[in-house]
Motif scaffolding. Structure first.
Motif, PDB file in Angstrom:
ATOM      1  N   ARG A  71       1.926  -1.993   8.771  1.00 22.28           N
ATOM      2  CA  ARG A  71       2.266  -1.611   7.395  1.00 22.28           C
ATOM      3  C   ARG A  71       3.768  -1.533   7.165  1.00 22.28           C
ATOM      4  N   LYS A 123       1.605  -0.819   1.791  1.00 18.24           N
ATOM      5  CA  LYS A 123       0.307  -0.120   1.856  1.00 18.24           C
ATOM      6  C   LYS A 123       0.508   1.359   2.132  1.00 18.24           C
ATOM      7  N   LYS A 171       0.457   5.341   2.120  1.00 14.26           N
ATOM      8  CA  LYS A 171      -0.617   6.323   2.024  1.00 14.26           C
ATOM      9  C   LYS A 171      -0.014   7.691   1.714  1.00 14.26           C
ATOM     10  N   PRO A 172      -0.793   8.584   1.119  1.00 18.86           N
ATOM     11  CA  PRO A 172      -0.270   9.937   0.863  1.00 18.86           C
ATOM     12  C   PRO A 172       0.240  10.610   2.138  1.00 18.86           C
ATOM     13  N   GLU A 173      -0.376  10.311   3.267  1.00 16.22           N
ATOM     14  CA  GLU A 173       0.067  10.944   4.522  1.00 16.22           C
ATOM     15  C   GLU A 173       1.381  10.389   5.047  1.00 16.22           C
ATOM     16  N   ASP A 174       1.941   9.379   4.379  1.00 14.44           N
ATOM     17  CA  ASP A 174       3.284   8.911   4.702  1.00 14.44           C
ATOM     18  C   ASP A 174       4.354   9.746   4.015  1.00 14.44           C
ATOM     19  N   PRO A 188       0.013   5.384  -4.095  1.00 13.85           N
ATOM     20  CA  PRO A 188      -0.690   4.898  -2.892  1.00 13.85           C
ATOM     21  C   PRO A 188      -1.011   3.409  -2.988  1.00 13.85           C
ATOM     22  N   GLY A 189      -0.835   2.731  -1.865  1.00 15.70           N
ATOM     23  CA  GLY A 189      -1.095   1.299  -1.814  1.00 15.70           C
ATOM     24  C   GLY A 189       0.091   0.432  -2.188  1.00 15.70           C
ATOM     25  N   SER A 194       0.763   4.763  13.780  1.00 18.03           N
ATOM     26  CA  SER A 194       0.322   5.028  12.409  1.00 18.03           C
ATOM     27  C   SER A 194       0.956   4.096  11.379  1.00 18.03           C
TER      28      SER A 194
END
Length: 121
Positions: free
Chosen positions: A66, A84, A86-89, A14-15, A62
């Motif tokens: 990014r 950047k 995210k886990p939801e990606d 993440p990140g 969303s």
């Protein structure tokens, strides 16, 4: 016939950032639209970002700010720079191309085989 071959993908923290790319080959006169969709487990495919030949971009809210889509029109390639993350990606990312095989023909939609992007620590 047209083939879309994706490269990149895998596991990222993440990140962090990751870039995926896609190259189209075959009988191609023009690719009016090229880009990316993604699919979460148990869900349908959703738009990530697409770009037309003029550089006009459609993207999901969303990912705005990014993810950056880019095209190399002479090489028939499209890339997605994902920052950047995210886990939801986490999803399977599919390359898509609306291909005009010859001048004056109706464009046909093609899809790549998909590449897994997993965002996890």
């Amino acid at each position: 016939q047209v083939q879309l071959v994706e490269s990149g993908g895998g596991l990222v923290q993440p990140g962090r950032s990751m870039k995926i790319s896609c190259a189209a080959s075959g009988t191609i006169f023009s690719i009016p639209i090229m880009g990316w969709y993604r699919q979460f487990p148990g869900k349908g495919r959703e738009l990530v970002a697409t770009m037309d030949l003029s550089g006009v971009i459609r993207s999901a809210d969303s990912v705005k700010g990014r993810f950056t889509i880019s095209r190399d029109n002479p090489k028939n390639t499209v890339s997605l720079q994902m920052d950047k993350l995210k886990p939801e990606d986490t999803a399977v990312y599919y390359c898509t191309a609306e291909v005009q095989p010859w001048r004056g023909t109706v464009p046909i939609d093609y899809w790549g085989q998909g590449t897994q992007v997993t965002v996890s620590s």
